[in-house]
Design a protein around this motif. Structure first.
Motif, PDB file in Angstrom:
ATOM      1  N   LYS A 326       0.833  -1.213   0.000  1.00 53.17           N
ATOM      2  CA  LYS A 326       0.000   0.000   0.000  1.00 53.17           C
ATOM      3  C   LYS A 326       0.863   1.258   0.000  1.00 53.17           C
ATOM      4  N   ASP A 327       1.978   1.201   0.683  1.00 51.77           N
ATOM      5  CA  ASP A 327       2.927   2.311   0.680  1.00 51.77           C
ATOM      6  C   ASP A 327       4.086   1.910  -0.236  1.00 51.77           C
ATOM      7  N   PRO A 328       4.226   2.567  -1.393  1.00 49.83           N
ATOM      8  CA  PRO A 328       5.269   2.161  -2.341  1.00 49.83           C
ATOM      9  C   PRO A 328       6.670   2.647  -1.979  1.00 49.83           C
ATOM     10  N   LYS A 329       6.777   3.451  -0.925  1.00 46.76           N
ATOM     11  CA  LYS A 329       8.074   4.041  -0.570  1.00 46.76           C
ATOM     12  C   LYS A 329       9.028   2.983  -0.018  1.00 46.76           C
ATOM     13  N   ARG A 330      10.302   3.336  -0.028  1.00 49.06           N
ATOM     14  CA  ARG A 330      11.353   2.520   0.560  1.00 49.06           C
ATOM     15  C   ARG A 330      11.989   3.309   1.704  1.00 49.06           C
ATOM     16  N   TYR A 331      12.428   2.586   2.737  1.00 47.09           N
ATOM     17  CA  TYR A 331      12.982   3.235   3.919  1.00 47.09           C
ATOM     18  C   TYR A 331      14.258   2.514   4.352  1.00 47.09           C
ATOM     19  N   VAL A 332      15.117   3.249   5.048  1.00 51.15           N
ATOM     20  CA  VAL A 332      16.295   2.628   5.656  1.00 51.15           C
ATOM     21  C   VAL A 332      16.202   2.837   7.165  1.00 51.15           C
ATOM     22  N   MET A 333      16.507   1.774   7.913  1.00 50.42           N
ATOM     23  CA  MET A 333      16.423   1.840   9.370  1.00 50.42           C
ATOM     24  C   MET A 333      17.698   2.480   9.938  1.00 50.42           C
ATOM     25  N   VAL A 334      17.513   3.477  10.777  1.00 48.31           N
ATOM     26  CA  VAL A 334      18.627   4.121  11.482  1.00 48.31           C
ATOM     27  C   VAL A 334      18.190   4.348  12.921  1.00 48.31           C
ATOM     28  N   ASP A 335      18.821   3.642  13.843  1.00 47.34           N
ATOM     29  CA  ASP A 335      18.541   3.816  15.277  1.00 47.34           C
ATOM     30  C   ASP A 335      17.051   3.683  15.596  1.00 47.34           C
ATOM     31  N   GLY A 336      16.386   2.698  14.980  1.00 48.26           N
ATOM     32  CA  GLY A 336      14.981   2.439  15.275  1.00 48.26           C
ATOM     33  C   GLY A 336      13.997   3.264  14.479  1.00 48.26           C
ATOM     34  N   ALA A 337      14.482   4.235  13.682  1.00 46.93           N
ATOM     35  CA  ALA A 337      13.605   5.065  12.865  1.00 46.93           C
ATOM     36  C   ALA A 337      13.693   4.629  11.407  1.00 46.93           C
ATOM     37  N   ALA A 338      12.547   4.657  10.708  1.00 45.99           N
ATOM     38  CA  ALA A 338      12.507   4.323   9.283  1.00 45.99           C
ATOM     39  C   ALA A 338      12.594   5.633   8.506  1.00 45.99           C
ATOM     40  N   LEU A 339      13.709   5.854   7.783  1.00 47.36           N
ATOM     41  CA  LEU A 339      13.943   7.109   7.080  1.00 47.36           C
ATOM     42  C   LEU A 339      13.648   6.923   5.593  1.00 47.36           C
ATOM     43  N   TYR A 340      12.882   7.846   5.036  1.00 46.34           N
ATOM     44  CA  TYR A 340      12.430   7.755   3.641  1.00 46.34           C
ATOM     45  C   TYR A 340      13.603   7.895   2.671  1.00 46.34           C
ATOM     46  N   ILE A 341      13.623   7.013   1.671  1.00 45.10           N
ATOM     47  CA  ILE A 341      14.626   7.052   0.605  1.00 45.10           C
ATOM     48  C   ILE A 341      13.929   7.549  -0.660  1.00 45.10           C
ATOM     49  N   SER A 342      14.389   8.665  -1.229  1.00 38.34           N
ATOM     50  CA  SER A 342      13.767   9.177  -2.443  1.00 38.34           C
ATOM     51  C   SER A 342      14.126   8.296  -3.632  1.00 38.34           C
ATOM     52  N   GLY A 343      13.389   8.475  -4.719  1.00 40.01           N
ATOM     53  CA  GLY A 343      13.631   7.674  -5.911  1.00 40.01           C
ATOM     54  C   GLY A 343      15.046   7.837  -6.441  1.00 40.01           C
ATOM     55  N   SER A 344      15.560   9.070  -6.450  1.00 39.60           N
ATOM     56  CA  SER A 344      16.912   9.297  -6.966  1.00 39.60           C
ATOM     57  C   SER A 344      17.968   8.706  -6.047  1.00 39.60           C
TER      58      SER A 344
END
Length: 543
Positions: A326-344
């Motif tokens: 449902k959410d097409p975004k990708r994230y990277v985990m850093v210290d327990g937080a999911a940080l959004y990765i832009s397409g570029s």
């Protein structure tokens, strides 16, 4: 083993001056590293510190007597009893050759052709052997690494003697590492213990243990999950059904099920979790079917393990996505937080080269609202921005080059994060009410953050507002100076000073009085009001 070893060495027969016989290899080659020899090492080392009456006394072969008399007193010099006991616990064959003499291990080696000049793990090492019926001492080789041999023996150290482990580089036959001459190494001839199964091949839910230790594990999707004593009754584990398994394979079992395994508390409960890199993530009701978790095997796991796994954070650097899609975004985990990765950034920063883990959507929404904890040191993963930053209550604060080493930031782990996310976090404000001071200690003033402004506090303000009860965060000094020099807090910041009960709201560099009906459920909260010195609010004209 030390110089005290010679004074307490085994002496089972009387003898005058004894000739030392240096033995060469005889007959079959000694046993190489194996499940048998590894088990001997583990069993011996586990006894470190024990005296002669551990386990009610050490006794190995049928012709050995116990090291303990009456359950409380050392019966005799007992180094051979200890070595025989360890061999017996590991199923070594031919133990009827052994008795209470250290020299009986040489008898064993002659009978089975396993005497050698070369130490191997599991070998008995015999000291001061007279060539026929007497030796001063016997112990066991428990490790061989490069030019060092580790030896564990019983009846060592000051009287009454105990089990101890020591290492030496003087291990060749004829050397005297602890004042006693090494006469030879004797390998076990083999094992009469039947071959044990590989635990990884057993069905899920099987309780297993090694014959060389007390630990019990339950097999879950090829992993061995530890079973705590507190788990046995509530999780209904039947300890009478434990399967003995190969020791080496037992110790090599992964400690967590493979990523993607769905688990629940064996003791009961409605919650379901998915294991990702050893962490148990709660599966929300909306995700159970939408993400297809209901189609996977649902494994019951020990309560204690699950409670611990559910409290862990996903490892920094793991790349995740919503399993439902449902959410097409990708994230990277850093210290327990999911940080959004832009397409570029997905390809430019090489996140696309990492394994992409699907996680429950509800869990991901919560993780995406988090930010790395205060004190986390960050950089742009792409390297486009060469600066370094430290997290301070929701904002990434710039660290100057001088402060990087002076304040010890270079000693912390440096986390690479997506540049777009970092830029937005750099522009964010440190949370209102955060109490800060210069991390270097050069400036002793304490400040409270209000709308991006660092407001200096007197001691009376610091205690009067109760700020002494909050954490005091260290901040880069150069950033703090610039924050203190700002003209006014951001619009909307609510302030309260000790001279009145009026709450002021900052608007365009001015202040306006607020009314009580602006606060309450669904409205503004008094928890967001920042207490500041009277002189600070007095600087701003009233609207």
């Amino acid at each position: 083993m030390s110089r005290a070893l010679k004074a307490t060495a085994i002496r089972l027969t009387s003898a005058s001056a004894l000739a030392v016989t240096v033995l060469t290899a005889v007959g079959a080659a000694p046993a190489s590293a194996s499940t048998l020899t590894d088990g001997i090492s583990a069993t011996a080392r586990a006894e470190n510190g024990n005296g002669a009456c551990a386990h009610g006394g050490y006794v190995g072969g049928p012709n050995q007597s116990s090291s303990c008399y009456g359950g409380t007193t050392t019966a005799h010099a007992w180094c051979a009893d200890f070595a025989g006991w360890v061999w017996a616990r590991n199923g070594v064959t031919g133990l009827s050759t052994l008795d209470d003499r250290a020299a009986s291990f040489m008898d064993y080696g002659k009978k089975y052709g396993t005497i050698s000049n070369t130490p191997h793990v599991g070998d008995a090492v015999v000291y001061n052997y007279n060539g026929s019926d007497y030796a001063d001492h016997v112990a066991l080789v428990t490790a061989v690494s490069g030019g060092t041999v580790t030896i564990t023996g019983g009846n060592q150290g000051a009287r009454p003697g105990h089990v101890s482990t020591n290492a030496t580089s003087s291990y060749s036959v004829g050397s005297l590492p602890w004042g006693q001459r090494i006469s030879g190494y004797v390998s076990p001839a083999g094992s009469n213990t039947p071959s044990l199964p590989n635990p990884a091949s057993l069905p899920a839910g099987t309780l297993v243990k090694s014959p060389n230790g007390p630990d019990v594990k339950v097999i879950i999707n090829g992993a061995g999950i530890p079973v705590a004593a507190s788990d046995v009754t509530p999780d209904k584990y039947d300890l009478s059904k434990i399967v003995l398994v190969d020791d080496t394979a037992f110790r090599a079992l992964p400690s967590a099920p493979a990523s993607g395994t769905v688990v629940h508390d064996q003791a009961g409960g409605a919650n379901r979790y998915v294991v990702i890199d050893g962490t148990a993530l709660l599966i929300g009701a909306e995700d159970w079917t939408a993400a297809g978790y209901n189609d996977r095997a649902d494994m019951g796991v020990p309560t204690a393990w699950l409670q611990n796994a559910a409290q862990r954070q996903l490892t920094t650097g793991i790349v995740v996505m919503d399993q439902t899609g449902k959410d097409p975004k990708r994230y990277v985990m850093v210290d327990g937080a999911a940080l959004y990765i832009s397409g570029s950034e997905w390809t430019a920063d090489e996140y696309n080269t990492q394994t992409l883990m699907g996680v429950p959507g509800e869990w991901l929404k919560a993780a995406a609202k988090k930010v790395p904890s205060t004190g986390t040191v960050l950089m742009d993963q792409s390297g486009t921005d060469p600066s370094r930053y430290v997290m301070l209550n929701g904002a990434a604060v710039h660290i100057s080059a001088a402060e990087w080493t002076a304040n010890g930031y270079d000693k912390r782990s440096l986390m690479g994060v997506p540049g777009g996310w970092l830029a937005s976090t750099v522009s964010a404000q440190v949370s209102n009410g955060t109490i800060v001071k210069d991390a270097s200690g050069a400036n002793a003033t304490v400040y409270v953050m209000a709308g991006g402004v660092a407001v200096p506090l007197s001691y009376a303000d610091f205690t009067g507002f109760g700020y002494d009860k909050r954490p005091l965060e260290g901040a880069p000094g150069e950033w703090l100076v610039s924050a203190a020099a700002k003209a006014a807090p951001a619009d909307g910041t609510m302030l309260l000073s000790p001279d009145s009960n009026t709450v002021w709201q900052v608007v365009g560099g001015k202040k306006k009085a607020m009314t009580a009906d602006q606060f309450g459920e669904g409205k503004l909260s008094f928890n967001d009001v920042v207490g500041v010195p009277t002189a600070f609010t007095a600087k701003f004209p009233t609207v």
